[in-house]
Design a protein around this motif. Structure first.
Motif, PDB file in Angstrom:
ATOM      1  N   ALA A  96       7.078   1.379  -8.478  1.00 26.68           N
ATOM      2  CA  ALA A  96       8.479   1.751  -8.655  1.00 26.68           C
ATOM      3  C   ALA A  96       9.089   2.352  -7.395  1.00 26.68           C
ATOM      4  N   GLY A  97       8.258   2.898  -6.513  1.00 25.48           N
ATOM      5  CA  GLY A  97       8.768   3.534  -5.306  1.00 25.48           C
ATOM      6  C   GLY A  97       8.993   2.581  -4.145  1.00 25.48           C
ATOM      7  N   VAL A  98       8.757   1.293  -4.353  1.00 23.59           N
ATOM      8  CA  VAL A  98       8.929   0.284  -3.303  1.00 23.59           C
ATOM      9  C   VAL A  98      10.169  -0.547  -3.622  1.00 23.59           C
ATOM     10  N   ILE A  99      11.084  -0.632  -2.674  1.00 27.32           N
ATOM     11  CA  ILE A  99      12.287  -1.436  -2.855  1.00 27.32           C
ATOM     12  C   ILE A  99      11.952  -2.914  -2.680  1.00 27.32           C
ATOM     13  N   VAL A 100      12.367  -3.736  -3.637  1.00 27.92           N
ATOM     14  CA  VAL A 100      12.235  -5.190  -3.537  1.00 27.92           C
ATOM     15  C   VAL A 100      13.621  -5.775  -3.295  1.00 27.92           C
ATOM     16  N   VAL A 101      13.784  -6.471  -2.183  1.00 24.93           N
ATOM     17  CA  VAL A 101      15.035  -7.167  -1.889  1.00 24.93           C
ATOM     18  C   VAL A 101      14.848  -8.632  -2.245  1.00 24.93           C
ATOM     19  N   LEU A 102      15.589  -9.096  -3.233  1.00 22.71           N
ATOM     20  CA  LEU A 102      15.551 -10.498  -3.639  1.00 22.71           C
ATOM     21  C   LEU A 102      16.764 -11.187  -3.012  1.00 22.71           C
ATOM     22  N   ASP A 103      16.513 -11.947  -1.984  1.00 19.01           N
ATOM     23  CA  ASP A 103      17.566 -12.600  -1.195  1.00 19.01           C
ATOM     24  C   ASP A 103      17.918 -13.937  -1.855  1.00 19.01           C
ATOM     25  N   ASN A 128       0.842  -1.198   0.000  1.00 17.27           N
ATOM     26  CA  ASN A 128       0.000   0.000   0.000  1.00 17.27           C
ATOM     27  C   ASN A 128       0.879   1.250   0.000  1.00 17.27           C
ATOM     28  N   ASP A 129       0.271   2.408   0.260  1.00 16.73           N
ATOM     29  CA  ASP A 129       1.012   3.676   0.197  1.00 16.73           C
ATOM     30  C   ASP A 129       2.099   3.784   1.260  1.00 16.73           C
ATOM     31  N   LYS A 130       1.998   2.964   2.323  1.00 16.17           N
ATOM     32  CA  LYS A 130       3.000   3.016   3.381  1.00 16.17           C
ATOM     33  C   LYS A 130       4.157   2.029   3.167  1.00 16.17           C
ATOM     34  N   THR A 131       3.997   1.128   2.218  1.00 19.46           N
ATOM     35  CA  THR A 131       5.012   0.106   1.991  1.00 19.46           C
ATOM     36  C   THR A 131       6.262   0.734   1.385  1.00 19.46           C
ATOM     37  N   ARG A 132       7.395   0.424   1.971  1.00 18.84           N
ATOM     38  CA  ARG A 132       8.665   0.947   1.461  1.00 18.84           C
ATOM     39  C   ARG A 132       9.608  -0.166   1.010  1.00 18.84           C
ATOM     40  N   VAL A 133       9.502  -1.353   1.636  1.00 15.48           N
ATOM     41  CA  VAL A 133      10.412  -2.451   1.328  1.00 15.48           C
ATOM     42  C   VAL A 133       9.627  -3.752   1.312  1.00 15.48           C
ATOM     43  N   VAL A 134       9.980  -4.637   0.364  1.00 17.66           N
ATOM     44  CA  VAL A 134       9.441  -5.994   0.318  1.00 17.66           C
ATOM     45  C   VAL A 134      10.625  -6.950   0.253  1.00 17.66           C
ATOM     46  N   PHE A 135      10.645  -7.939   1.151  1.00 20.09           N
ATOM     47  CA  PHE A 135      11.690  -8.962   1.146  1.00 20.09           C
ATOM     48  C   PHE A 135      11.159 -10.227   0.494  1.00 20.09           C
ATOM     49  N   VAL A 136      11.919 -10.757  -0.459  1.00 17.10           N
ATOM     50  CA  VAL A 136      11.580 -12.012  -1.129  1.00 17.10           C
ATOM     51  C   VAL A 136      12.826 -12.894  -1.110  1.00 17.10           C
ATOM     52  N   ALA A 137      12.700 -14.123  -0.630  1.00 16.44           N
ATOM     53  CA  ALA A 137      13.833 -15.054  -0.585  1.00 16.44           C
ATOM     54  C   ALA A 137      13.653 -16.136  -1.636  1.00 16.44           C
ATOM     55  N   ASN A 138      14.697 -16.381  -2.419  1.00 17.12           N
ATOM     56  CA  ASN A 138      14.619 -17.398  -3.461  1.00 17.12           C
ATOM     57  C   ASN A 138      15.982 -18.066  -3.652  1.00 17.12           C
ATOM     58  N   PRO A 139      16.153 -19.310  -3.137  1.00 23.96           N
ATOM     59  CA  PRO A 139      15.220 -20.116  -2.340  1.00 23.96           C
ATOM     60  C   PRO A 139      14.998 -19.509  -0.945  1.00 23.96           C
ATOM     61  N   ASN A 140      13.922 -19.966  -0.317  1.00 24.95           N
ATOM     62  CA  ASN A 140      13.575 -19.448   1.002  1.00 24.95           C
ATOM     63  C   ASN A 140      14.195 -20.297   2.109  1.00 24.95           C
ATOM     64  N   ASN A 141      14.620 -19.627   3.145  1.00 28.96           N
ATOM     65  CA  ASN A 141      15.098 -20.274   4.369  1.00 28.96           C
ATOM     66  C   ASN A 141      14.086 -19.986   5.479  1.00 28.96           C
TER      67      ASN A 141
END
Length: 379
Positions: A196-203, A163-176
């Motif tokens: 585009a304004g939300v950072i996605v971290v692909l771990d 939503n409008d408050k979301t700043r970061v999303v963490f995604v793990a691939n593969p997941n631990n």
């Protein structure tokens, strides 16, 4: 000595919102600790708890460390020039896209500090790496865990949670700790759906273990999504867990922001030297993959023989359902000199996470597990 500023015995010191409620990260039990507790010979204990590389370090890494020892009185290269150059050539990225970390955990914290604050929300999956929640809560942000689907990430639900408050999303691939993986198409749809304004971290801490050519390589999306940060580590397949070296690949603009909050000299000289050297040891990486592949097959076969179900894993570990509360099984294995990892804190009270070891270690674990389950069955 009395403190006149603290009359009445009250403590004026308080942590920022969220820190007081944090539970410290619980690593796998060290071998020496178990030896002290039970009076065991450390040489007889096997540790399959922390997803470490059972081969030991690369000979090239050890030689690089030895060569660096006379310079221990000097600070390391704060920019990590040589390692960035090596990563740039290997991965086909610009050195300006690389951020070095004290393990990839360091990168996860840098991202939350750089892009979120106490008014922000951070999204991640149920059963995902504990550090996502810790890093989020430490800065006072609101964490939004999204229910998992078949033990893995439900990317559609995660996209819907933004939503409008979301700043970061963490995604793990593969997941631990589940070992589940995300397909190329699912990842592509998700990245296209994230604003585009939300950072996605692909771990991708376990990505080097993947041998499937169709498995998604996060670097393929970095150029198309300036909000994507791909994190990797030298702690797993590269066998340098004790030295704490990780890195992120992102757009140069994001890397510049991360480097503004990165502490100087956050990677040691020994870590930089060993990581640079091990990137030249392709034979070591291939042995790591082969050992992991054969060990995974060994454990899966053993679990089937014991009548136990497990979550198919793409990492260097596997989560097994012991068919009952797992803590007594874990404690029973400790008595046998075998350390694995209970994952009740991840919402998986009947599972144990088991790292892939050498063939003899895997055999010992399976035999011990059989004995423990049989004892518990008769108590």
């Amino acid at each position: 000595m009395s403190n006149d500023n603290n009359k009445g015995g009250s403590n004026p010191v308080s942590a920022v919102r969220g820190v007081q409620g944090l539970q410290p990260y619980q690593p796998g039990k060290p071998i020496d600790e178990l030896a002290r507790e039970l009076g065991l010979d450390p040489a007889t204990i096997i540790k399959l708890a922390s997803n470490e590389n059972p081969l030991g370090p690369s000979a090239k890494a050890l030689a690089a460390i030895q060569a660096e020892l006379p310079e221990l009185c000097r600070y390391p290269d704060g920019n990590g020039y040589e390692l960035k150059q090596k990563l740039s050539l290997r991965l086909g990225v610009d050195p300006a896209q690389v951020t070095l970390g004290n393990g990839s955990n360091d990168i996860l914290e840098l991202v939350t500090r750089a892009f979120a604050d106490s008014s922000a929300e951070v999204v991640y999956s149920q059963h995902a790496f504990a550090v996502y929640a810790i890093a989020t809560q430490a800065i006072g942000a609101t964490h939004v865990p999204v229910p998992a689907k078949d033990w893995g990430h439900d990317l559609e639900a995660m996209a819907a949670a933004i939503n409008d408050k979301t700043r970061v999303v963490f995604v793990a691939n593969p997941n631990n700790p589940t070992g589940t993986a995300i397909s190329r198409d699912a990842l592509d749809r998700f990245l296209n759906a994230v604003p585009a304004g939300v950072i996605v971290v692909l771990d991708e801490a376990y990505g080097e273990y993947i041998e499937d050519p169709d498995f998604p390589d996060g670097l393929q999306w970095v150029g198309r999504h300036p909000n994507l940060v791909v994190t990797r580590t030298f702690s797993k397949a590269w066998g340098l867990a004790a030295l704490r070296v990780g890195y992120a690949i992102s757009s140069p603009e994001v890397a510049d922001i991360l480097n503004r909050v990165r502490q100087p000299f956050n990677v040691s000289a020994l870590g930089l030297a060993a990581a640079s050297a091990v990137l030249d040891d392709e034979e070591y990486l291939q042995r790591s993959r082969e050992t992991n592949r054969k060990g995974m097959q060994q454990l899966e076969t053993g679990f089937k023989a014991l009548g136990l179900s497990f979550i198919p894993s793409k990492g260097n570990f596997i989560a097994v359902d012991v068919g009952r509360e797992a803590m007594p099984v874990y404690q029973g294995l400790l008595q046998e000199g075998v350390i694995v990892r209970p994952v009740g804190g991840y919402g998986m009270p009947n599972h144990l996470r088991v790292s892939i070891g050498l063939p003899e270690e895997n055999r010992r674990f399976l035999e011990a597990l059989g004995r423990v389950l049989e004892r518990l069955e008769h108590t």
